[in-house]
Design an enzyme around this catalytic site. Structure first.
Site, PDB file in Angstrom:
ATOM      1  N   VAL A  69      -5.453   4.885  45.068  1.00 27.87           N
ATOM      2  CA  VAL A  69      -4.079   3.885  44.823  1.00 27.87           C
ATOM      3  C   VAL A  69      -3.533   3.763  46.202  1.00 27.87           C
ATOM      4  O   VAL A  69      -3.181   4.981  47.164  1.00 27.87           O
ATOM      5  CB  VAL A  69      -3.205   4.820  44.102  1.00 27.87           C
ATOM      6  CG1 VAL A  69      -1.753   4.272  43.854  1.00 27.87           C
ATOM      7  CG2 VAL A  69      -3.637   5.124  42.837  1.00 27.87           C
ATOM      8  N   GLU A 103      -6.801  10.412  46.782  1.00 26.67           N
ATOM      9  CA  GLU A 103      -5.865   9.842  47.401  1.00 26.67           C
ATOM     10  C   GLU A 103      -6.093   8.325  47.682  1.00 26.67           C
ATOM     11  O   GLU A 103      -5.089   7.439  47.611  1.00 26.67           O
ATOM     12  CB  GLU A 103      -5.222  10.418  48.739  1.00 26.67           C
ATOM     13  CG  GLU A 103      -4.065   9.854  49.333  1.00 26.67           C
ATOM     14  CD  GLU A 103      -2.874  10.107  48.573  1.00 26.67           C
ATOM     15  OE1 GLU A 103      -2.053   9.076  48.183  1.00 26.67           O
ATOM     16  OE2 GLU A 103      -2.317  11.463  48.400  1.00 26.67           O
ATOM     17  N   LYS A 149      -4.366   1.272  39.159  1.00 26.32           N
ATOM     18  CA  LYS A 149      -3.540   2.315  39.589  1.00 26.32           C
ATOM     19  C   LYS A 149      -2.224   2.576  38.979  1.00 26.32           C
ATOM     20  O   LYS A 149      -1.711   3.828  39.346  1.00 26.32           O
ATOM     21  CB  LYS A 149      -3.213   1.371  41.226  1.00 26.32           C
ATOM     22  CG  LYS A 149      -4.251   0.889  42.070  1.00 26.32           C
ATOM     23  CD  LYS A 149      -3.886   0.106  42.977  1.00 26.32           C
ATOM     24  CE  LYS A 149      -5.000  -0.155  44.030  1.00 26.32           C
ATOM     25  NZ  LYS A 149      -4.784  -1.049  44.844  1.00 26.32           N
ATOM     26  N   ASP A 184      -6.561  -4.675  38.974  1.00 27.08           N
ATOM     27  CA  ASP A 184      -6.664  -3.533  40.000  1.00 27.08           C
ATOM     28  C   ASP A 184      -5.504  -2.763  39.983  1.00 27.08           C
ATOM     29  O   ASP A 184      -5.319  -1.535  40.044  1.00 27.08           O
ATOM     30  CB  ASP A 184      -6.739  -4.119  41.099  1.00 27.08           C
ATOM     31  CG  ASP A 184      -6.625  -3.423  42.534  1.00 27.08           C
ATOM     32  OD1 ASP A 184      -7.408  -2.785  42.987  1.00 27.08           O
ATOM     33  OD2 ASP A 184      -5.612  -3.173  43.065  1.00 27.08           O
ATOM     34  N   GLY A 236      -4.224   2.541  49.519  1.00 29.41           N
ATOM     35  CA  GLY A 236      -4.847   2.792  50.592  1.00 29.41           C
ATOM     36  C   GLY A 236      -4.626   3.942  51.446  1.00 29.41           C
ATOM     37  O   GLY A 236      -4.666   5.099  50.904  1.00 29.41           O
TER      38      GLY A 236
END
Length: 429
Positions: free
Chosen positions: A133, A130, A206, A202, A135
């Site tokens: 992606v 979890e 994700k 980044d 936070g």
């Protein structure tokens, strides 16, 4: 309640890892009650053992991560070191020696998620991520479990807090890119080397993870089209405002209208001010999900930072420990659709193109002809000229990206076009 504790090995004790250890200690009683058994931090693998780590028994600290995950008494390995290696080898070794894994490693999962899931299944272990992606935002579990009976058609989101902070500053203050980046760095939102964030790497990792879960197909990092936001200018924001829009770096994952393929992309885009994502400020993240039965759903919250990311890690830890006690595993990879990933050229959207042109009669007609020859329909045109120079702003109707690319290539060859100042997609309408 079981009295023998479940033992946890922590790989990495930086910003996130130290918060995981702190919460495990300070919330120990609550975690025990929620899981049904105590959890015990059994070892912490680090690179610099001499560093003082408040609240962590130095006897738990080791530099030999491989030996730690090979211990037969470890129930769960929490991996927050990042990168491809040694994380990949450590995770597979953990599976082989009886431990389930909780990871926050978006880069590894985007590149080798299928192989890691296969290894988890082979050894009967869990792989939860979890925290990889957005936070603290609960996103992967809702997509994987809450929407498991629905059909997700689109995932549109701001999944990088650094870039959102920079673009928000440019929008709200009129600052240029470098000025906004300098402020983000000074406040700790941007790394000393911000390339992974500002060039979209980044967010692309994700996007690969989100697309794979949302569409039940395998999407790798290499499948994601990526553009960074370093070329976004104050002039782009001025144009966006004239259109009633703002600019965000978006991760966009879509299922084709016929259901036969998917696309995944990351790039800056103009979105209308009345779209929910337009109001996401500062370093926050938000993801907009469109599902067939559920309709439109919005997930919003802090997308990075030690405590928020640790919150997601601990949520996974609780779930994995419960599974361990039940002698079961949670949902693994769902890739039954095996849909192809279409190239960026097939994506259909609107475009905002800014041209530097000669200020003389016939220029607009020449430009319009090029658009028509490539099958790109013009919605609006705005022209300003002075002293022999002019700017021409064209907003198109929806068109394929390949057609737009051909149009721009042809425009650059016109003697009257001195330069293509900006090309930006328009989304969220």
């Amino acid at each position: 309640m079981r009295t023998r504790p479940l033992k946890v090995a922590l790989l990495g004790c930086g910003v996130v890892g130290s918060e995981v250890a702190r919460i495990m200690t300070t919330h120990a009683d609550d975690l025990t009650a929620r899981i049904g058994a105590p959890v015990e931090l059994a070892g912490v693998a680090v690179r610099r053992p001499s560093k003082v780590r408040e609240g962590i028994d130095p006897a738990l600290v080791t530099t030999d991560a491989t030996a730690l995950v090979k211990r037969g008494d470890i129930d769960v390995v929490v991996e927050v070191i990042g990168g491809i290696e040694p994380a990949r080898a450590l995770i597979t070794t953990a599976f082989e020696h009886g431990a389930s894994v909780v990871s926050a490693n978006k880069a590894l999962l985007a590149q080798d998620g299928a192989a890691l899931h296969a290894a988890a299944v082979e050894h009967g272990r869990d792989l939860y991520y979890e925290a990889a992606v957005a936070g603290a935002i609960p996103l992967i579990r809702p997509l994987r479990e809450s929407l498991a009976g629905d059909k997700v058609n689109r995932v549109l989101g701001i999944v990088n807090g650094t870039t959102n902070f920079i673009l928000d500053k440019m929008d709200s203050t009129g600052a240029g890119y470098q000025e906004a980046l300098d402020e983000a760095t000074a406040l700790g939102y941007a790394e000393a080397d911000p390339t992974a964030d500002v060039e979209g790497f980044d967010a692309a990792a994700k996007a690969a993870i989100l697309a794979g879960i949302a569409f039940h197909t395998r999407v790798r990092l290499d499948d994601v089209y990526r553009e960074g936001m370093t070329e976004v200018t104050a002039a782009d924001f001025a144009s966006a405002k004239e259109m009633g829009c703002t600019i965000k770096l978006l991760a966009i994952c879509e299922r084709a209208a016929d259901g036969g393929s998917v696309t995944a992309r990351v790039h800056p885009a103009m979105i209308p001010l009345d779209h929910p994502l337009a109001s996401v400020r500062g370093a926050y993240n938000a993801v907009f999900v469109e599902a067939e039965a559920a309709g439109q759903l919005m997930f919003y919250g802090p997308g990075a930072g030690g405590a928020p990311t640790a919150s997601a890690v601990l949520g996974d830890l609780v779930a994995v420990c419960r599974n361990k006690l039940a002698g079961a595993t949670g949902p693994g990879e769902s890739a039954y659709t095996q849909l192809p990933v279409s190239p960026m050229g097939d994506v259909v959207t609107r475009y905002h193109i800014s041209l530097d042109v000669a200020d003389k009669p016939g220029v607009l007609a020449q430009v319009a002809t090029v658009f028509a020859e490539h099958g790109v329909s013009i919605d609006t045109v705005r022209q300003q000229g002075k002293d022999g120079e002019a700017s021409l702003v064209v907003v198109t109707h929806r068109a394929a990206d390949a057609a737009l690319t051909g149009t721009v290539d042809a425009l650059r060859k016109l003697d009257t076009v001195r330069g293509v100042a900006s090309i930006m997609r328009v989304e969220g309408e």
